[in-house]
Design a protein around this motif. Structure first.
Motif, short mmCIF file in Angstrom:
data_model
loop_
_atom_site.label_atom_id
_atom_site.label_comp_id
_atom_site.label_asym_id
_atom_site.label_seq_id
_atom_site.Cartn_x
_atom_site.Cartn_y
_atom_site.Cartn_z
N ARG A 43 62.25 -7.88 62.35
CA ARG A 43 61.85 -7.58 60.80
C ARG A 43 62.68 -8.15 59.92
O ARG A 43 62.26 -8.62 59.01
N SER A 44 64.22 -8.04 60.11
CA SER A 44 65.05 -9.00 59.30
C SER A 44 64.73 -10.47 59.04
O SER A 44 64.79 -10.94 58.15
N TYR A 47 61.67 -11.26 57.11
CA TYR A 47 61.89 -10.90 55.75
C TYR A 47 62.72 -12.13 55.18
O TYR A 47 62.48 -12.73 53.97
N LYS A 48 63.54 -12.73 55.98
CA LYS A 48 64.43 -14.02 55.36
C LYS A 48 63.51 -15.01 55.36
O LYS A 48 63.79 -15.64 54.42
N GLY A 51 60.78 -13.28 52.22
CA GLY A 51 61.36 -12.42 51.09
C GLY A 51 61.37 -12.95 49.69
O GLY A 51 60.86 -12.56 48.83
N LEU A 54 57.55 -12.92 48.68
CA LEU A 54 57.10 -11.61 48.45
C LEU A 54 57.52 -11.41 47.10
O LEU A 54 56.86 -10.54 46.42
#
Length: 75
Positions: A43-44, A47-48, A51, A54
């Motif tokens: 998940r991390s 997101y990187k 992100g 988003l």
């Protein structure tokens, strides 16, 4: 060793089964924790990668919604 009492048989069975059950529970919990750690790591990483995009999308939609509310009050 002769065991005639059913209660004694039950005591020995429970005494023998307890370590096996605890080991199995330990393995299940450990696997669950490792799976959770992999999921969090994945998940991390995702997101990187997305992100910033988003955040741009969120800011744009927030601006549109705020603009729409303001123009509705003017009409």
């Amino acid at each position: 060793m002769e065991i005639e009492n059913p209660l004694e048989i039950l005591k020995i069975t429970v005494s023998a089964a307890t370590p096996v059950v605890l080991f199995a529970l330990g393995v299940l919990i450990n696997n669950s924790i490792k799976k959770s750690e992999r999921s969090t790591s994945l998940r991390s990483e995702i997101y990187k990668l997305i992100g910033g995009d988003l955040n741009d999308i969120y800011s744009f939609t927030s601006h549109l919604l705020a603009s729409g509310k303001n123009s509705a009050h003017l009409a």
